[in-house]
Design a protein around this motif. Structure first.
Motif, short mmCIF file in Angstrom:
data_model
loop_
_atom_site.label_atom_id
_atom_site.label_comp_id
_atom_site.label_asym_id
_atom_site.label_seq_id
_atom_site.Cartn_x
_atom_site.Cartn_y
_atom_site.Cartn_z
N GLN A 96 0.83 -1.20 0.00
CA GLN A 96 0.00 0.00 0.00
C GLN A 96 0.87 1.26 0.00
O GLN A 96 1.92 1.30 0.66
CB GLN A 96 -0.90 0.02 1.25
CG GLN A 96 -1.88 -1.13 1.32
CD GLN A 96 -2.61 -1.17 2.66
OE1 GLN A 96 -2.06 -0.78 3.69
NE2 GLN A 96 -3.86 -1.61 2.65
N ARG A 137 -1.03 6.87 1.47
CA ARG A 137 -2.42 7.33 1.58
C ARG A 137 -3.35 6.17 1.84
O ARG A 137 -4.24 6.25 2.70
CB ARG A 137 -2.82 8.07 0.30
CG ARG A 137 -2.13 9.40 0.09
CD ARG A 137 -2.59 10.06 -1.20
NE ARG A 137 -1.95 11.35 -1.41
CZ ARG A 137 -0.74 11.51 -1.95
NH1 ARG A 137 -0.05 10.43 -2.35
NH2 ARG A 137 -0.23 12.71 -2.11
N ARG A 138 -3.19 5.08 1.10
CA ARG A 138 -4.04 3.91 1.30
C ARG A 138 -3.81 3.31 2.69
O ARG A 138 -4.76 2.89 3.36
CB ARG A 138 -3.76 2.88 0.20
CG ARG A 138 -4.72 1.70 0.18
CD ARG A 138 -4.49 0.83 -1.05
NE ARG A 138 -5.41 -0.29 -1.09
CZ ARG A 138 -6.64 -0.23 -1.56
NH1 ARG A 138 -7.11 0.91 -2.02
NH2 ARG A 138 -7.41 -1.30 -1.57
N TYR A 139 -2.55 3.27 3.09
CA TYR A 139 -2.21 2.76 4.43
C TYR A 139 -2.93 3.60 5.50
O TYR A 139 -3.53 3.06 6.44
CB TYR A 139 -0.69 2.84 4.60
CG TYR A 139 -0.10 1.99 5.70
CD1 TYR A 139 0.55 0.79 5.40
CD2 TYR A 139 -0.17 2.37 7.03
CE1 TYR A 139 1.12 0.01 6.39
CE2 TYR A 139 0.38 1.60 8.03
CZ TYR A 139 1.04 0.42 7.71
OH TYR A 139 1.58 -0.35 8.72
N VAL A 158 -5.64 5.59 5.15
CA VAL A 158 -7.10 5.47 5.08
C VAL A 158 -7.57 4.18 5.73
O VAL A 158 -8.53 4.17 6.51
CB VAL A 158 -7.57 5.55 3.61
CG1 VAL A 158 -9.03 5.14 3.49
CG2 VAL A 158 -7.37 6.96 3.07
N HIS A 159 -6.90 3.08 5.44
CA HIS A 159 -7.28 1.80 6.04
C HIS A 159 -7.11 1.85 7.56
O HIS A 159 -7.95 1.33 8.30
CB HIS A 159 -6.44 0.67 5.44
CG HIS A 159 -6.88 0.27 4.07
ND1 HIS A 159 -6.89 -1.04 3.64
CD2 HIS A 159 -7.36 0.99 3.02
CE1 HIS A 159 -7.33 -1.10 2.39
NE2 HIS A 159 -7.61 0.13 2.00
N THR A 167 5.45 2.50 -2.00
CA THR A 167 4.70 1.76 -0.99
C THR A 167 5.45 1.74 0.34
O THR A 167 6.67 1.86 0.40
CB THR A 167 4.46 0.31 -1.45
OG1 THR A 167 5.72 -0.34 -1.66
CG2 THR A 167 3.66 0.28 -2.74
N ASN A 189 1.82 -3.08 4.23
CA ASN A 189 0.39 -3.40 4.25
C ASN A 189 -0.10 -3.28 5.68
O ASN A 189 0.36 -4.02 6.56
CB ASN A 189 0.16 -4.81 3.70
CG ASN A 189 -1.31 -5.17 3.61
OD1 ASN A 189 -2.02 -5.20 4.60
ND2 ASN A 189 -1.77 -5.46 2.40
#
Length: 567
Positions: free
Chosen positions: A61, A64-66, A68-69, A166, A169
């Motif tokens: 990830q 940003r994705r990290y 948000v999750h 990245t 995760n």
């Protein structure tokens, strides 16, 4: 001060340093996602979680994705806990029939445990059912601690990786830390506590006969299991109101020593993990050295102040150190050491009443929190908070040598410095802003039991503790009101997540950079000069930011004490 007291402090420090590398090695295996001896047993459990959640642990990830999750997970678990606390009265495992928690109290407690603060406006033994303690609160002791370590792993990858978008995760980091580190350690730790006399039962009460022949009902519960993760996860929220001063949470001198070590051990291990991750273990030792300089200085001042006692009481013939608010089982040295450990590490567990410390003795725990809980710090939170100051320090060093600053092979540019300042600034903005608000509004002024400088310190301590995600208190403040429950809850959320998001942004920015090898013009970041610069930057930033508030509170309180005023 005694030789025995200093011996305790030095033995504690020596054991901690000895444990840093082995704990760091285990953390490094989890950071890399490598197989451990526990995978043979827990591997199927880990894979089962991924399958149920529909998660691919190998899918990397971006920051940003990290982020948000991570945030969505915190919100979902917060709603779950809020529902449990509000519905406590109709849920099972409530043998004493406690009613549901009110809206403002449930809000504060939920945010508190989600943010790894564990601030408690209530007495656990007379407010929380076994279900609320175990499922509503203790679950966050694991998950909030694992979240902090996951964020630390992400920024480690930012420094260690080259030209990638990245940082890991989130779900894999969270799961592995929980399954292979926190859970097994807590099982062993809980067994040790049970053997030492800490209760672990679903019984709610036992009747005892006192020495005078009277009857006393003593609260019980599943204490040992919550106590273990309370310490290892630097959570601090006790099963009982007296926390680690209660003999059912902390029965012996040995458990007291182990509790202090367990507060620090993962944070210390993460410094070694960082050094290993960036390919230079000396980087990790340098960070740990700077942390220990600040820690030992704080212990020295606190121990000296408490051992010196109150000159007003000396004038009245009551000689000796300040034993007010301290457990006789532990005494001054162990109480002073515990207070600095717990406030340096964003734990909040206490074995003495900080509100009863001398003015200068209570100032050090307060200042530890105002630095942002970076002196060892909370699990994960300590190291990533410290790295923000390392970025500032290397920026200052770059100005001194007249070139672009570099740290562990990465150029530190304006984006990283701005993000670091943004993350660091949230602490003084919340602490000073909310303290000022509470010091002028009637609802805020109704809280302190003491007036004058010490009453101001009680307010200042509360917001320092909340924003720093510590959870300890100058318990002279009546904080269980809608006003304080609301504002402290907001401070806890901002102090946790308004720091984490910029940290992840820094991780993403660094991961995308090329590796820059050190040259003859590079500022060394492993020796005594670097350690001194780090300590200096931290003290300058913290000191200049909070000196006015400290002068209004603890320092004014101290001057009043030596001037002959008892209160």
């Amino acid at each position: 001060m005694t030789i025995q007291g200093w011996g305790l402090i030095l033995v504690f420090t020596a054991i901690l340093v000895a444990l840093a590398k082995p704990v760091g090695m285990w953390l490094f295996a989890l950071y890399e996602g490598r197989r451990t001896p526990l995978h043979a047993v827990l591997g199927p459990v880990e894979r089962g979680f991924y399958k149920l959640a529909g998660v691919d642990p190998a899918a990397e990830q971006g920051w940003r994705r990290y982020a948000v999750h991570m945030l969505l997970f915190q919100i979902a678990t917060a709603l779950f806990t809020y529902a449990i606390l509000r519905l406590q009265g109709v849920l099972p495992m409530n043998p004493r029939g406690f009613a549901g928690i009110g809206a403002d109290g449930a809000f504060n407690t939920t945010i508190s445990f989600v943010a790894n603060t564990n601030w408690q406006w209530y007495s656990g033994e007379v407010a929380m059912s076994n279900l609320s303690q175990m499922l509503g609160l203790a679950i966050h002791n694991f998950l909030s601690a694992a979240t902090g370590i996951a964020i630390a792993f992400a920024i480690f990858r930012g420094f260690a990786r080259r030209e990638t978008g990245t940082v890991g995760n989130f779900w894999a980091d969270l799961t592995r830390v929980t399954l292979y580190l926190l859970l097994p350690l807590c099982i062993v730790y809980a067994v040790f506590l049970i053997a030492s006399g800490v209760p672990q039962t679903f019984a709610s009460m036992i009747d005892a006969t006192t020495i005078e022949g009277g009857k006393q009902s003593i609260a019980l519960g599943p204490v040992a299991s919550q106590e273990a993760i309370k310490m290892l996860g630097t959570n601090g929220g006790g099963f009982f109101n007296a926390n680690s001063a209660h003999p059912f949470e902390n029965p012996t001198a040995l458990t007291n020593l182990v509790q202090m070590l367990s507060i620090f051990v993962i944070g210390a291990g993460l410094t070694w993990t960082f050094g290993k991750a960036v390919g230079n273990s000396r980087q990790g030792w340098a960070i740990l050295a700077a942390m220990l300089v600040l820690f030992l200085a704080g212990v020295g001042v606190t121990y000296w102040a408490e051992a010196a006692g109150n000159p007003n009481l000396h004038a009245l013939g009551a000689m000796g150190g300040n034993m007010e608010g301290k457990e006789i089982r532990f005494g001054i040295a162990a109480s002073a050491l515990f207070s600095v450990v717990t406030t340096a590490a964003s734990c909040g567990a206490v074995n003495a009443m900080h509100d009863s410390f001398t003015a200068l003795g209570g100032m050090i725990p307060l200042f530890n929190m105002q630095l942002g809980e970076i002196v060892i710090g909370g699990v994960g939170a300590g190291i990533y908070g410290f790295l923000l100051f390392a970025i500032l320090a290397v920026f200052v060093a770059g100005l001194m040598v007249g070139r672009t600053p570099e740290y562990v092979g990465k150029k530190i540019e304006s984006r990283e410095v701005k993000l670091a300042v943004l993350a660091i600034a949230i602490v003084p903005l919340c602490v000073l802003g909310f303290t000022a608000l509470s010091a002028v509004l009637p609802a805020g002024l109704a809280g302190p039991l003491n007036k004058g400088p010490h009453g101001f310190s009680e307010i200042l301590y509360a917001y320092s503790s909340a924003t720093g995600n510590n959870g300890s208190a100058f318990a002279g403040l009546t904080a269980g009101t809608p006003f304080y429950n609301g504002l402290l809850g907001v401070a806890m959320w901002l102090g946790r997540f308004f720091m984490i998001v910029p940290v992840l942004a820094i991780a993403g920015s660094l991961a995308a950079k090329k590796y820059t090898p050190a040259t003859a013009g590079s500022f060394p970041t492993t020796g005594p000069l670097w350690v001194g610069l780090l300590v200096g930057i931290i003290l300058i930033v913290g000191g200049l930011t909070f000196l006015p508030s400290l002068a209004l509170g603890p320092i004014a309180d101290h001057l009043a004490m030596i001037d002959g005023q008892l209160f």
